[in-house]
Write an enzyme that holds these catalytic residues in place. Sequence first.
Site, PDB file in Angstrom:
ATOM      1  N   GLU A  34       0.879  -1.165   0.000  1.00  7.91           N
ATOM      2  CA  GLU A  34       0.000   0.000   0.000  1.00  7.91           C
ATOM      3  C   GLU A  34       0.925   1.226   0.000  1.00  7.91           C
ATOM      4  O   GLU A  34       1.844   1.297   0.819  1.00  7.91           O
ATOM      5  CB  GLU A  34      -0.867   0.027   1.262  1.00  7.91           C
ATOM      6  CG  GLU A  34      -1.831   1.203   1.258  1.00  7.91           C
ATOM      7  CD  GLU A  34      -2.605   1.362   2.563  1.00  7.91           C
ATOM      8  OE1 GLU A  34      -2.207   0.774   3.580  1.00  7.91           O
ATOM      9  OE2 GLU A  34      -3.615   2.104   2.547  1.00  7.91           O
ATOM     10  N   ARG A 260       4.953 -13.314   9.236  1.00 13.23           N
ATOM     11  CA  ARG A 260       5.720 -12.094   9.223  1.00 13.23           C
ATOM     12  C   ARG A 260       6.931 -12.317  10.090  1.00 13.23           C
ATOM     13  O   ARG A 260       6.915 -13.211  10.926  1.00 13.23           O
ATOM     14  CB  ARG A 260       4.878 -11.091   9.973  1.00 13.23           C
ATOM     15  CG  ARG A 260       4.719  -9.844   9.272  1.00 13.23           C
ATOM     16  CD  ARG A 260       3.786  -8.960  10.035  1.00 13.23           C
ATOM     17  NE  ARG A 260       3.085  -8.269   8.985  1.00 13.23           N
ATOM     18  CZ  ARG A 260       2.493  -7.135   9.101  1.00 13.23           C
ATOM     19  NH1 ARG A 260       2.424  -6.570  10.268  1.00 13.23           N
ATOM     20  NH2 ARG A 260       1.938  -6.558   8.097  1.00 13.23           N
ATOM     21  N   LYS A 270       4.734   0.283  10.910  1.00 14.24           N
ATOM     22  CA  LYS A 270       4.794   1.576  10.240  1.00 14.24           C
ATOM     23  C   LYS A 270       4.469   2.703  11.215  1.00 14.24           C
ATOM     24  O   LYS A 270       5.047   3.770  11.160  1.00 14.24           O
ATOM     25  CB  LYS A 270       3.785   1.613   9.089  1.00 14.24           C
ATOM     26  CG  LYS A 270       4.323   1.051   7.785  1.00 14.24           C
ATOM     27  CD  LYS A 270       3.283   1.220   6.680  1.00 14.24           C
ATOM     28  CE  LYS A 270       3.739   0.466   5.437  1.00 14.24           C
ATOM     29  NZ  LYS A 270       2.694   0.441   4.396  1.00 14.24           N
TER      30      LYS A 270
END
Length: 554
Positions: A34, A260, A270
């Site tokens: 994204e 992950r 983030k």
Amino acid sequence: MSTPEAPKDFIRTIVAEDLASGKHETVVTRFPPEPNGYLHIGHARAICLNFGIAEEFGGRCHLRLDDTNPAKEEARYVAAIQEDIRWLGYDWGEHLYYASDYFETLYQWAEHLIEHGKAYVDEQDPETIRAQRGTLTEPGVESPYRDRPKEESLDLFRRMRAGEFPDGAMVLRARIDMASPNLNLRDPVIYRILHKPHPHAGDQWCIYPMYDFAHGQSDAIEGITHSLCSLEFENHRPLYDWFLDNLPVPHRPRQIEFARFNLSYTVMSKRKLLRLVEEGRVSGWDDPRMPTLSGLRRRGYTPSSIRSFMAKTGITKTGGTVEVALLEATLRDELNETAPRRMAVLRPLKLTITNWPAGRTVPVEVPNHPGRPELGTREVPFGGSLWIERDDFREEPPKKFFRLAPGREVRLRYAFNVVCDEVVKDASGRVVELKCRYDPESRGGGGRKVKGIIHWVSAEHGVPAEVRLYDHLFRLPDPEAEGDFLEALNPASLETVRAVLEPALAAAGAGERFQFERAGYFWPDPIDHRPEAPVFNRIVALRDSWAKIEKKGG
RNA sequence: UACCCGAUGGUGUAAUUGGCAACACAACAGGUUUUGGUCCUGUCGUUCCAGGUUCGAGUCCUGGUCGGGUAGCCA
């Protein structure tokens, strides 16, 4: 460019089987970031996986910007994302896509769902919808709009698109099962009204599809065979499949989830990285201490070391934390092999050779890499006035310290042996100079064998430079273990020193990595370095067994 | 006391799919060395637990324990 010894993980096993069975003729993967922030080393795992598989199996990997939410995304991130992926060594060819390029198709498919009684416009407010979703242990409640005529939903949905309603007035929901134990299946919202221009699609839309209504369909449109994502989307897979089952899609992709990864001594989210930047704890997204790809790049990490690190850590469904030590060891392994050696004194202490002929300079021939003679030698000027490392002298040497001390002898690497005769101090008692005697017979290693060998730079010829010594950004293996992660920040993560470099380093070209002997691996900072004002970054320190001995003994 | 997923040394992964638990990093001990680097050698495990199947189980079965994910009009 495939990374050596790539382990055969469960995903590669599935891909190999699908190819062998003829289920697919070729493999097509995608990396779908994204565009709402910078890529970090966690993304590198997904990049290496997707592009790596495409490469190894002779397929292709698309770069797709997953831009379904204009409230969070910005065009400026797109270029940075591309730069980072290219830097890592991967290429998507002409396969650059945007989920937003599929908005018209997605819209048509939404109408298709409505026409088949599988979606409806819900006019309830967000709070009500949330309340009706039920809980983890209780089923949800059906919306009063759930069974309204499809014509009505269709009309409303078209008017949503036409911009007749304000943000939040209504949504389009898939009509699945409010009692499903999987919350994602409790009539998920698939379109929302957002009167906001889109960074890529411009101002042609005021309704935008949700991730779940865009991702699998985008995969289908692009002919993705294996859609690899992280574990948190596992619960979304039934929904992913439900859309594929209920829409006239041209192709059937398969979603596979993998874990992950976390890295010790760092944070990866983030949100937290953004906070470090916004609060000025680091100099920016590309601060060399950041786990972002731009940070690692500026620090001096090689792309190949990151790829090789990814190959070593593998792909599984087990969530865990990889030690940064492995990343560092991987980098050292590579740089030990490739980096030319140079001498630089990080914390200079003056050493004067009392019996050296005044004004005399001699060239010392020094190998560029002791393990690789084919890399040649260079001449380093040697004189009676030198800089040595402050840490290489102790007025009162502890046990096992075999560097310089009063009366002690060491070898100046590749040059002569010296004995320390006198320690000069300033008014405050700080050692400012050592007066030593050299042994003319000891040149190049002749003469007595000594335990201590230290590096040096000629004071007359040395080049002053700023050197930035980076360490882990956090002082705890798990910075988020307790309380605010900012409290775990390592106050010593950056130390800037005024160093002295051997003359050859003044000519260092951009991108050249060196081993500063006995210190670590360094390179010129890509932004701040100038030949007339050199700035070097420490990429990673050498292993330091003396530091361990000292720590234990102390 | 919902649903989904997971569990092998300090860490990350392997184990010919039921056949001597292997590799890397870390740590520790030693050797080599004109980098206290590199390199070499050695040490470090009741495979989460309890039963069961089997000549044989990390792997298969049953039950449990622990950990993670999920209740955005985020992705």
